[in-house]
Motif scaffolding. Structure first.
Motif, short mmCIF file in Angstrom:
data_model
loop_
_atom_site.label_atom_id
_atom_site.label_comp_id
_atom_site.label_asym_id
_atom_site.label_seq_id
_atom_site.Cartn_x
_atom_site.Cartn_y
_atom_site.Cartn_z
N THR A 61 1.08 -1.79 0.02
CA THR A 61 0.21 -0.27 -0.08
C THR A 61 0.89 1.37 0.12
OG1 THR A 61 -1.88 -1.36 1.37
CG2 THR A 61 -1.88 1.18 1.23
N ASP A 157 0.72 -1.84 -10.37
CA ASP A 157 -0.01 -2.71 -8.56
C ASP A 157 0.33 -4.03 -8.90
OD1 ASP A 157 -0.43 -4.07 -6.98
OD2 ASP A 157 -2.53 -2.46 -6.93
N SER A 181 4.23 -6.29 -2.81
CA SER A 181 4.48 -6.79 -1.52
C SER A 181 4.67 -7.79 -1.40
CB SER A 181 1.82 -6.71 -1.41
OG SER A 181 1.36 -7.14 -0.38
C1 LIG Z 1 -3.70 -6.29 -5.76
C2 LIG Z 1 -3.22 -5.36 -4.52
N1 LIG Z 1 -2.56 -3.85 -4.36
C3 LIG Z 1 -2.06 -3.29 -3.18
C4 LIG Z 1 -1.74 -4.55 -2.14
C5 LIG Z 1 -1.68 -3.87 -0.75
O1 LIG Z 1 -0.28 -4.82 -0.02
P1 LIG Z 1 -0.24 -4.73 1.11
O2 LIG Z 1 -1.11 -6.07 1.76
O3 LIG Z 1 1.08 -5.51 1.44
O4 LIG Z 1 -0.50 -3.31 2.04
C6 LIG Z 1 -2.22 -6.06 -2.16
C7 LIG Z 1 -1.93 -6.83 -1.39
O5 LIG Z 1 -2.64 -6.83 -0.34
C8 LIG Z 1 -2.76 -6.26 -3.39
O6 LIG Z 1 -3.30 -7.44 -3.89
#
Ligand SMILES: Cc1ncc(COP(=O)(O)O)c(C=O)c1O
Length: 377
Positions: A61, A157, A181
């Motif tokens: 995130t 992403d 992530s």
């Molecule tokens: C498509 C997507 N974007 C963003 C994120 C955010 O990552 P994080 O959980 O490390 O903040 C995730 C993770 O679950 C994700 O699957």
């Protein structure tokens, strides 16, 4: 038998001694923020992503948030993205004051449909954010073409797709920046939260590093209003232990996917479509099924882990009501939300477990057919 959706204890059992030694090394050094482990991980992730630069972040995130901030996107700007994704793709856009503009998906891949993007571009549009969902990259060529024509940034992403490829090119290496992530359930998951941004743009790389650390250009001199988006050294140490296994773990997931693909061929269970342009890392194995709620009850009885990614598309989330979207705006995303179901795909699944999952799902549908014929006769 019990088959969880994911079994991180099975993974940990194989690498426990190395993980404990790596964590202990960091603790002995007491260099818990930044330092050599973070730098080494950045160098290795940049290299395996075919990018010049990488910046460790506190989560996926924060990787997205910092990317938007580093690209100077803010109030009044618009970012085009998919309606079918995890929340933080979209919340990051909203948190920096910009407006998310949604696009429906290609129902075969669940990824953003590039055909719908260009008509949504306005003078306020600053970026396109494709999401490489479930381990498969979005159709990047048309996205990059549109971005180049309209001078837009592209934020990949790639939270679910580290090392996956599109036409031989790595996730994160095609757009302006790529965001990963290290959430524990990812193919490369830490012992807590973590993330990373990769880029080939040196100017952006420098901004990302400064904004990650409160916008500090030198001690207590703040060039920008940044945040605390730093990756912990302990996380970097754990990730460095896991990194050499990443390819074999992803290969094992592909092997498991091939098993299910074959098992469900010719049945009502729709298996994931992987484009010939792509190699998926199968962060999730997502089927489409009729009577999903009943199947879920059946899987619960059989002790089989499962999850719905995602039950509600972004344009129908309560917190985005002010954007004025309504049901019916993105029918492919809405349909996917009603049909998708993730089943266990993790590398340590045994042949017995996979058979049990396959048999249990198919026995549910043969029972359904049996009841149907009984009803008709
Ligand atoms: C498509 C997507 N974007 C963003 C994120 C955010 O990552 P994080 O959980 O490390 O903040 C995730 C993770 O679950 C994700 O699957």
């Amino acid at each position: 038998m019990q088959v969880p959706l994911l079994d991180l204890k099975a993974q940990y059992a194989k690498i426990k001694n190395d993980v404990l030694a790596a964590v202990s090394e960091v603790l002995e050094s007491q260099q818990c923020i930044g330092g050599p482990k973070v730098a080494e991980l950045e160098e290795k992730i940049a290299s395996l992503s075919d990018c010049k630069f990488a910046v460790g972040m506190s989560s996926g995130t924060d990787a997205i948030l910092n990317s938007l901030m580093s690209l100077e996107i803010g109030p009044g700007d618009e970012v085009i993205t998919t309606a079918f994704t995890f929340f933080s793709t979209v919340s990051s856009i909203v948190r920096i004051g910009a407006k998310p503009v949604f696009v429906d998906i290609d129902p075969k891949t669940f990824n953003i449909n590039p055909q719908f993007i260009e008509s949504l571009i306005t003078e306020k549009t600053k970026a396109i954010m494709p999401v490489h969902l479930f381990g498969q990259m979005a159709d990047m060529d048309p996205i990059m073409e549109i971005a180049a024509k309209h001078n837009l940034a592209v934020i990949e992403d790639a939270a679910q797709s580290i090392t996956s490829t599109y036409k031989g090119r790595k996730a994160g290496s095609i757009g302006t920046v790529g965001c990963f992530s290290f959430f524990p359930s990812k193919n490369l998951g830490g012992a807590g939260d973590g993330g990373m941004v990769v880029t080939n743009n040196e100017h952006l790389y420098n901004r990302l590093k400064i904004i990650r650390n409160h916008g500090e250009s030198s001690k207590y001199h703040h060039k920008y209003v940044g945040g605390n988006f730093r990756l912990d050294a302990i996380q970097a140490a754990v990730l460095l232990v896991k990194l050499p296994y990443l390819d074999s773990w992803s290969e094992a997931r592909r092997h498991n996917a091939a098993f299910y693909d074959e098992r469900f061929a010719g049945t009502v269970v729709k298996t994931p479509y992987i484009s010939p342009d792509c190699v998926s890392i199968y962060n999730q194995y997502v089927i489409r099924v009729p009577k999903r709620d009943e199947l879920i009850e059946h899987l619960k009885e059989k002790n089989i882990g499962h999850a719905i990614y995602y039950p509600r598309p972004m344009h129908l989330q309560e917190c985005f009501e002010y954007l004025d979207y309504k049901e019916g705006d993105f029918p492919k995303s809405e349909k996917a939300a009603k049909e998708v179901l993730a089943i266990p795909i993790y590398p340590e699944l045994t042949a017995e477990m996979k058979n049990y999952v396959g048999d249990s799902i198919l026995s549910f549908y043969s029972k359904q057919m049996h009841n149907y014929y009984k009803m008709c006769s």
